[in-house]
Design a protein around this motif. Structure first.
Motif, PDB file in Angstrom:
ATOM      1  N   GLN A  16       0.806  -1.223   0.000  1.00  0.00           N
ATOM      2  CA  GLN A  16       0.000   0.000   0.000  1.00  0.00           C
ATOM      3  C   GLN A  16       0.842   1.278   0.000  1.00  0.00           C
ATOM      4  OE1 GLN A  16      -3.457  -0.123  -0.317  1.00  0.00           O
ATOM      5  NE2 GLN A  16      -2.904  -2.265  -0.674  1.00  0.00           N
ATOM      6  N   ARG A  17       2.043   1.236   0.548  1.00  0.00           N
ATOM      7  CA  ARG A  17       2.913   2.415   0.603  1.00  0.00           C
ATOM      8  C   ARG A  17       4.103   2.183  -0.339  1.00  0.00           C
ATOM      9  NH1 ARG A  17       2.122   6.046   4.612  1.00  0.00           N
ATOM     10  NH2 ARG A  17       4.340   6.636   4.643  1.00  0.00           N
ATOM     11  N   TRP A  18       4.129   2.955  -1.415  1.00  0.00           N
ATOM     12  CA  TRP A  18       5.093   2.741  -2.498  1.00  0.00           C
ATOM     13  C   TRP A  18       6.137   3.855  -2.531  1.00  0.00           C
ATOM     14  CZ3 TRP A  18       4.462  -0.249  -7.406  1.00  0.00           C
ATOM     15  CH2 TRP A  18       3.535  -1.290  -7.274  1.00  0.00           C
ATOM     16  N   VAL A  19       7.376   3.459  -2.803  1.00  0.00           N
ATOM     17  CA  VAL A  19       8.442   4.397  -3.164  1.00  0.00           C
ATOM     18  C   VAL A  19       8.968   3.952  -4.516  1.00  0.00           C
ATOM     19  CG1 VAL A  19      10.757   5.241  -2.620  1.00  0.00           C
ATOM     20  CG2 VAL A  19       9.066   4.997  -0.808  1.00  0.00           C
ATOM     21  N   SER A  20       9.129   4.905  -5.431  1.00  0.00           N
ATOM     22  CA  SER A  20       9.536   4.576  -6.794  1.00  0.00           C
ATOM     23  C   SER A  20      10.770   5.374  -7.201  1.00  0.00           C
ATOM     24  CB  SER A  20       8.385   4.869  -7.768  1.00  0.00           C
ATOM     25  OG  SER A  20       8.782   4.617  -9.107  1.00  0.00           O
ATOM     26  N   LEU A  42      10.201   6.854   5.160  1.00  0.00           N
ATOM     27  CA  LEU A  42       8.871   6.954   4.561  1.00  0.00           C
ATOM     28  C   LEU A  42       8.007   5.733   4.869  1.00  0.00           C
ATOM     29  CD1 LEU A  42       9.948   8.427   1.092  1.00  0.00           C
ATOM     30  CD2 LEU A  42       9.006   9.658   3.059  1.00  0.00           C
ATOM     31  N   ARG A  43       8.563   4.768   5.582  1.00  0.00           N
ATOM     32  CA  ARG A  43       7.858   3.542   5.986  1.00  0.00           C
ATOM     33  C   ARG A  43       7.182   2.834   4.805  1.00  0.00           C
ATOM     34  NH1 ARG A  43       3.679   4.506   8.581  1.00  0.00           N
ATOM     35  NH2 ARG A  43       3.536   6.767   8.286  1.00  0.00           N
ATOM     36  N   PRO A  44       7.935   2.580   3.734  1.00  0.00           N
ATOM     37  CA  PRO A  44       7.320   1.948   2.559  1.00  0.00           C
ATOM     38  C   PRO A  44       7.079   0.459   2.754  1.00  0.00           C
ATOM     39  CG  PRO A  44       9.673   2.176   2.205  1.00  0.00           C
ATOM     40  CD  PRO A  44       9.375   2.848   3.537  1.00  0.00           C
ATOM     41  N   ASP A  45       6.083  -0.037   2.063  1.00  0.00           N
ATOM     42  CA  ASP A  45       5.889  -1.484   1.954  1.00  0.00           C
ATOM     43  C   ASP A  45       6.715  -2.032   0.796  1.00  0.00           C
ATOM     44  OD1 ASP A  45       3.906  -1.517   3.990  1.00  0.00           O
ATOM     45  OD2 ASP A  45       2.419  -0.827   2.525  1.00  0.00           O
ATOM     46  N   ILE A  46       6.952  -1.172  -0.217  1.00  0.00           N
ATOM     47  CA  ILE A  46       7.624  -1.634  -1.424  1.00  0.00           C
ATOM     48  C   ILE A  46       8.465  -0.507  -2.027  1.00  0.00           C
ATOM     49  CG2 ILE A  46       5.644  -1.038  -2.902  1.00  0.00           C
ATOM     50  CD1 ILE A  46       6.336  -3.487  -4.635  1.00  0.00           C
ATOM     51  N   LEU A  47       9.613  -0.880  -2.564  1.00  0.00           N
ATOM     52  CA  LEU A  47      10.468   0.027  -3.328  1.00  0.00           C
ATOM     53  C   LEU A  47      10.593  -0.562  -4.725  1.00  0.00           C
ATOM     54  CD1 LEU A  47      12.634   2.291  -3.753  1.00  0.00           C
ATOM     55  CD2 LEU A  47      14.321   0.654  -2.844  1.00  0.00           C
ATOM     56  N   VAL A  48      10.219   0.219  -5.737  1.00  0.00           N
ATOM     57  CA  VAL A  48      10.368  -0.240  -7.112  1.00  0.00           C
ATOM     58  C   VAL A  48      11.402   0.637  -7.814  1.00  0.00           C
ATOM     59  CG1 VAL A  48       8.030  -1.166  -7.269  1.00  0.00           C
ATOM     60  CG2 VAL A  48       8.449   1.199  -7.961  1.00  0.00           C
ATOM     61  N   GLY A  49      12.185   0.010  -8.669  1.00  0.00           N
ATOM     62  CA  GLY A  49      13.199   0.737  -9.425  1.00  0.00           C
ATOM     63  C   GLY A  49      13.784  -0.168 -10.488  1.00  0.00           C
ATOM     64  N   THR A  50      14.639   0.402 -11.325  1.00  0.00           N
ATOM     65  CA  THR A  50      15.298  -0.394 -12.351  1.00  0.00           C
ATOM     66  C   THR A  50      16.662  -0.865 -11.840  1.00  0.00           C
ATOM     67  OG1 THR A  50      16.504   1.432 -13.405  1.00  0.00           O
ATOM     68  CG2 THR A  50      14.208   1.080 -14.080  1.00  0.00           C
ATOM     69  N   GLU A  51      17.368  -1.611 -12.679  1.00  0.00           N
ATOM     70  CA  GLU A  51      18.707  -2.060 -12.301  1.00  0.00           C
ATOM     71  C   GLU A  51      19.685  -0.893 -12.177  1.00  0.00           C
ATOM     72  OE1 GLU A  51      18.588  -2.418 -16.838  1.00  0.00           O
ATOM     73  OE2 GLU A  51      17.241  -2.804 -15.171  1.00  0.00           O
ATOM     74  N   GLU A  52      19.248   0.319 -12.614  1.00  0.00           N
ATOM     75  CA  GLU A  52      20.075   1.514 -12.452  1.00  0.00           C
ATOM     76  C   GLU A  52      20.039   2.021 -11.016  1.00  0.00           C
ATOM     77  OE1 GLU A  52      18.065   3.993 -15.244  1.00  0.00           O
ATOM     78  OE2 GLU A  52      19.187   3.234 -16.973  1.00  0.00           O
ATOM     79  N   MET A  53      19.106   1.539 -10.208  1.00  0.00           N
ATOM     80  CA  MET A  53      18.922   2.012  -8.837  1.00  0.00           C
ATOM     81  C   MET A  53      20.052   1.520  -7.938  1.00  0.00           C
ATOM     82  SD  MET A  53      15.502   1.515  -6.487  1.00  0.00           S
ATOM     83  CE  MET A  53      15.561  -0.285  -6.530  1.00  0.00           C
TER      84      MET A  53
END
Length: 290
Positions: free
Chosen positions: A27-31, A82-93
């Protein structure tokens, strides 16, 4: 049990099942990565975003979210605050130790490919749709994207019955400094090709070129993307720091065009079809079959 009753019970069961499944989704996303953040928003997940990186500039509303910094130089503290449930990013992250630290904090980390091709885009958007519970929306967006690309292909083919593909260089710089030239296997090259341009760069990735090399390539069209400046200021800085560009066919013909640098980050994003149309109009102006 009557049929109507059984149907009612089934519907209630499906509703409860759906609610439970939705509750299990993060529910809590960081991108981190402009294109990924744009796709999250396009899929209806913007309300779940609690933080984005500095390349996530579109839609405009993302700028109001807390920033976790540049995607390649993140800090675990900034993300975890930020208390995220998930972090999404590319292989550049990265850097990698930060990603490991975030994982150790029990945050779900999903890495996507930034490879600029349609099969990768399909995998990325489909997976994001699954994570957001928006599979149908993902399928609709992908279908629309392909339709726009098909229309673009037809547009370029028509233009090329009247004009040959112009030789183009795409320069990525910062405040006019020595630019990197976009080569093969990049989002920039994908963009140039589908806009109907011939990328004069033959190397892979983004690499600096000498002034002599810029003069030798002598592009008919220059496309530039500046990560610090925009508009006339960006163009003026580019030519001030790289005066050799003044002698190019592109400069003499006034065929120098600006591109939003965030279009090139995080893989193929949802705004690229519109950018293709704008570039094509630049590559094939006036009576060139428009």
């Amino acid at each position: 049990m009557r049929l109507s009753t059984r149907v009612a019970v089934l519907c209630v069961g499906l509703f409860v099942s759906h609610q439970a499944a939705a509750a299990d989704l993060p529910q809590r996303w960081v991108s981190a990565g402009g294109a990924l953040s744009e796709w999250v928003s396009a899929l209806g997940g913007e309300a779940k975003l609690v933080g984005v990186d500095t390349t996530s500039q579109h839609p405009e509303s993302l700028k109001a979210l807390p920033s976790i910094g540049y995607q390649r130089s993140l800090s675990a503290e900034g993300i975890l605050s930020l208390r995220p449930d998930i972090l999404v990013g590319t292989e550049e992250m990265g850097p990698p130790p930060v990603i490991s630290q975030v994982k150790s904090a029990k945050v779900q980390v999903e890495l996507f490919s930034a490879q600029a091709d349609l099969s990768t885009l399909e995998k990325n958007v489909t997976h994001l749709g699954q994570l957001l519970g928006a599979q149908d929306k993902a399928a609709q967006l992908l279908q629309s994207y392909q339709q726009q690309l098909d229309a673009q292909k037809t547009r370029v083919a028509e233009a090329q019955t009247h004009q040959k593909a112009p030789g183009v260089l795409l320069l990525v710089g910062h405040a006019g400094g020595k630019p990197l030239i976009a080569g093969k296997d990049t989002a920039a090259d994908w963009l140039l090709q589908r806009a109907g341009g011939h990328n004069l760069a033959t190397h892979t990735g983004y690499k600096p070129f000498s002034q002599e090399s810029l003069a030798e390539l002598n592009p008919e069209v220059l496309v530039f993307a500046d990560r610090a400046l925009t508009g006339d200021a960006a163009k003026a800085a580019l030519f001030k720091e790289n005066p050799i560009l003044d002698t190019s066919r592109a400069a003499k013909a006034g065929r120098v065009f600006e591109l939003d640098p965030t279009l090139l980050v995080g893989g193929l994003g949802p705004r690229l079809p519109a950018a293709l149309k704008a570039l094509s109009d630049s590559f094939y102006p006036a009576k060139g079959g428009q």
